[in-house]
Scaffold this active site. Structure first.
Site, PDB file in Angstrom:
ATOM      1  N   ASP A   9      -1.767  -0.684   6.076  1.00 46.86           N
ATOM      2  CA  ASP A   9      -1.990  -0.093   7.403  1.00 46.86           C
ATOM      3  C   ASP A   9      -3.435   0.310   7.643  1.00 46.86           C
ATOM      4  O   ASP A   9      -3.825   0.558   8.768  1.00 46.86           O
ATOM      5  CB  ASP A   9      -1.139   1.168   7.547  1.00 46.86           C
ATOM      6  CG  ASP A   9      -1.643   2.267   6.629  1.00 46.86           C
ATOM      7  OD1 ASP A   9      -1.760   2.009   5.411  1.00 46.86           O
ATOM      8  OD2 ASP A   9      -1.958   3.357   7.123  1.00 46.86           O
ATOM      9  N   ASP A  69       0.865  -1.176   0.000  1.00 44.64           N
ATOM     10  CA  ASP A  69       0.000   0.000   0.000  1.00 44.64           C
ATOM     11  C   ASP A  69       0.913   1.240   0.000  1.00 44.64           C
ATOM     12  O   ASP A  69       2.044   1.177   0.479  1.00 44.64           O
ATOM     13  CB  ASP A  69      -0.876  -0.068   1.257  1.00 44.64           C
ATOM     14  CG  ASP A  69      -1.515   1.245   1.622  1.00 44.64           C
ATOM     15  OD1 ASP A  69      -2.280   1.766   0.803  1.00 44.64           O
ATOM     16  OD2 ASP A  69      -1.249   1.753   2.729  1.00 44.64           O
ATOM     17  N   ASP A  92      -7.366  -1.522   3.634  1.00 46.03           N
ATOM     18  CA  ASP A  92      -6.485  -2.619   3.251  1.00 46.03           C
ATOM     19  C   ASP A  92      -6.938  -3.955   3.827  1.00 46.03           C
ATOM     20  O   ASP A  92      -6.456  -5.005   3.394  1.00 46.03           O
ATOM     21  CB  ASP A  92      -5.051  -2.330   3.723  1.00 46.03           C
ATOM     22  CG  ASP A  92      -4.503  -1.035   3.148  1.00 46.03           C
ATOM     23  OD1 ASP A  92      -4.757  -0.777   1.960  1.00 46.03           O
ATOM     24  OD2 ASP A  92      -3.854  -0.281   3.884  1.00 46.03           O
TER      25      ASP A  92
HETATM   26  P1  ADP Z   1      -5.293   5.645  -0.408  1.00 42.74           P
HETATM   27  O1  ADP Z   1      -5.387   4.231  -0.935  1.00 42.74           O
HETATM   28  O2  ADP Z   1      -4.058   6.323  -0.915  1.00 42.74           O
HETATM   29  O3  ADP Z   1      -5.418   5.708   1.097  1.00 42.74           O
HETATM   30  P2  ADP Z   1      -8.132   6.447  -0.915  1.00 42.74           P
HETATM   31  O4  ADP Z   1      -8.660   5.317  -1.734  1.00 42.74           O
HETATM   32  O5  ADP Z   1      -8.574   6.499   0.490  1.00 42.74           O
HETATM   33  O6  ADP Z   1      -6.504   6.507  -1.047  1.00 42.74           O
HETATM   34  O7  ADP Z   1      -8.534   7.832  -1.625  1.00 42.74           O
HETATM   35  C1  ADP Z   1      -8.283   8.042  -3.004  1.00 42.74           C
HETATM   36  C2  ADP Z   1      -8.351   9.504  -3.352  1.00 42.74           C
HETATM   37  O8  ADP Z   1      -9.660  10.056  -3.037  1.00 42.74           O
HETATM   38  C3  ADP Z   1      -7.374  10.379  -2.582  1.00 42.74           C
HETATM   39  O9  ADP Z   1      -6.086  10.370  -3.152  1.00 42.74           O
HETATM   40  C4  ADP Z   1      -8.060  11.746  -2.700  1.00 42.74           C
HETATM   41  O10 ADP Z   1      -7.787  12.334  -3.947  1.00 42.74           O
HETATM   42  C5  ADP Z   1      -9.541  11.409  -2.621  1.00 42.74           C
HETATM   43  N1  ADP Z   1     -10.029  11.532  -1.225  1.00 42.74           N
HETATM   44  C6  ADP Z   1     -10.301  10.534  -0.365  1.00 42.74           C
HETATM   45  N2  ADP Z   1     -10.723  11.015   0.821  1.00 42.74           N
HETATM   46  C7  ADP Z   1     -10.706  12.363   0.721  1.00 42.74           C
HETATM   47  C8  ADP Z   1     -11.021  13.453   1.597  1.00 42.74           C
HETATM   48  N3  ADP Z   1     -11.429  13.268   2.853  1.00 42.74           N
HETATM   49  N4  ADP Z   1     -10.895  14.711   1.118  1.00 42.74           N
HETATM   50  C9  ADP Z   1     -10.482  14.919  -0.138  1.00 42.74           C
HETATM   51  N5  ADP Z   1     -10.152  13.957  -1.003  1.00 42.74           N
HETATM   52  C10 ADP Z   1     -10.263  12.696  -0.603  1.00 42.74           C
HETATM   53 MG    MG Z   2      -2.655   3.257   3.723  1.00 39.98          MG
END
Ligand code: ADP
Ligand code: MG
Length: 292
Positions: A237, A38, A241
């Site tokens: 983490d 991740d 995941d």
């Molecule tokens: P990761 O696998 O990197 O943790 P997520 O799947 O949770 O990413 O989120 C993907 C994308 O959605 C983020 O990179 C962001 O662009 C957008 N995003 C998610 N949550 C938020 C939030 N609370 N505010 C703004 N953008 C968000």
């Molecule tokens: Mg992560």
């Protein structure tokens, strides 16, 4: 493996901060061909910092930031935390949001002081009919520098761009190099966009990237790798995941990550150092070689 050699191996692993939930995982780790990492909170520290704010001057900057903060305050995402922190540091007080909705993998939607706020990805804007073209070149530039950029819309119109930076753990590059030297394929998986993902992967020395994977899609990607013949470790983490950790042949959680991830995993790396993955595999190889 004999119970004695398993116990000895588990003990040596524990000294390195590598906790196996059961002897069977110490036995299976030597078969791994592929390690899926991740990005956020695993390869990186997962403590992003707000670095860029660009707002359309249609709105008062302080007021708009207060609305954004009010919306993000209700999100549990590490990105949201970075945004709220950054706004508070500018001495801006946050009003209450009357409606809040998390859109997993895309962003957030909230109503603040009578205005509808959207913060998130390009795709979110497209789906909501917001024309983001005025800020897309800026957004791309930030992503190429490894930042995560998010668009802001107010009442259906583009209003700004935010970016956060999350640095890679000092040990990630070495840990990836060790795995590659052991003949293991290393893959990075993330919900973040392709450009940011590639920039971070390059820093970490990871060649293969699965980006823009929705939270529920991570387990499916692990399954696909397994179907192509890989024996897969998933390392993560976050709550996102957990299904992938459970699907993988060996699920590895980062100590200090969420409890949900630790519960779903077979192994926990207490030190938050990805070198623990190579150490765990070597430990398994040694344990299995001792069995004659
Ligand atoms: P990761 O696998 O990197 O943790 P997520 O799947 O949770 O990413 O989120 C993907 C994308 O959605 C983020 O990179 C962001 O662009 C957008 N995003 C998610 N949550 C938020 C939030 N609370 N505010 C703004 N953008 C968000
Ligand atoms: Mg992560």
């Amino acid at each position: 493996a004999t119970p004695t050699s398993i116990m000895a191996g588990s003990g040596r692993a524990a000294e390195l901060g590598i906790l196996f939930k059961g002897g069977e995982h110490l036995e299976s780790a030597h078969r791994l061909t592929t390690v899926v990492l991740d990005k956020t909170g695993t390869i990186t520290h997962g403590k992003p910092v707000l670095t860029n704010v660009k707002l359309e001057n249609r709105w008062d900057a302080g007021e708009l930031l207060s609305w954004i903060g009010a919306a993000e305050r209700h999100s549990e995402h590490p990105l949201a935390e970075a945004i709220v922190e950054g706004i508070k540091e500018r001495g801006i007080a946050l009003p209450a949001a009357s409606h809040f909705e998390a859109i997993p993998g895309h962003g957030v939607r909230a109503t603040v002081e009578g205005h509808e706020l959207l913060v998130g990805t390009r795709k979110l804007m497209t789906e909501e009919g917001v024309d983001a073209s005025a800020l897309l070149a800026d957004m791309t530039g930030l992503e190429e520098a490894g930042r995560t950029a998010m668009l802001v819309a107010v009442d259906g119109r583009l209003a700004g761009l935010l970016a956060v930076a999350d640095t890679i753990r000092e040990t990630s590059r070495e840990a990836v190099a060790r795995l590659k030297a052991m003949g293991i394929e290393v893959v990075m998986i993330t919900g973040d966009n392709e450009r940011t993902a590639r920039a971070i992967a390059k820093e970490a020395g990871v060649d293969r990237v699965l980006a823009e994977v929705l939270p529920e899609g991570k387990a499916a990607e692990v399954k696909k790798l397994q179907q192509s013949g890989a024996i897969v470790a998933m390392v993560g983490d976050g709550i996102n995941d957990a299904p992938a950790l459970a699907t993988a042949d060996v699920g590895i959680a980062i100590g200090g990550g969420t409890d949900v991830a630790i519960e779903a995993a077979d192994v926990t790396l207490m030190r938050g150092d990805l070198n623990g993955i190579a150490d765990a595999i070597l430990m398994s190889r040694k344990t299995m070689a001792n069995i004659k």
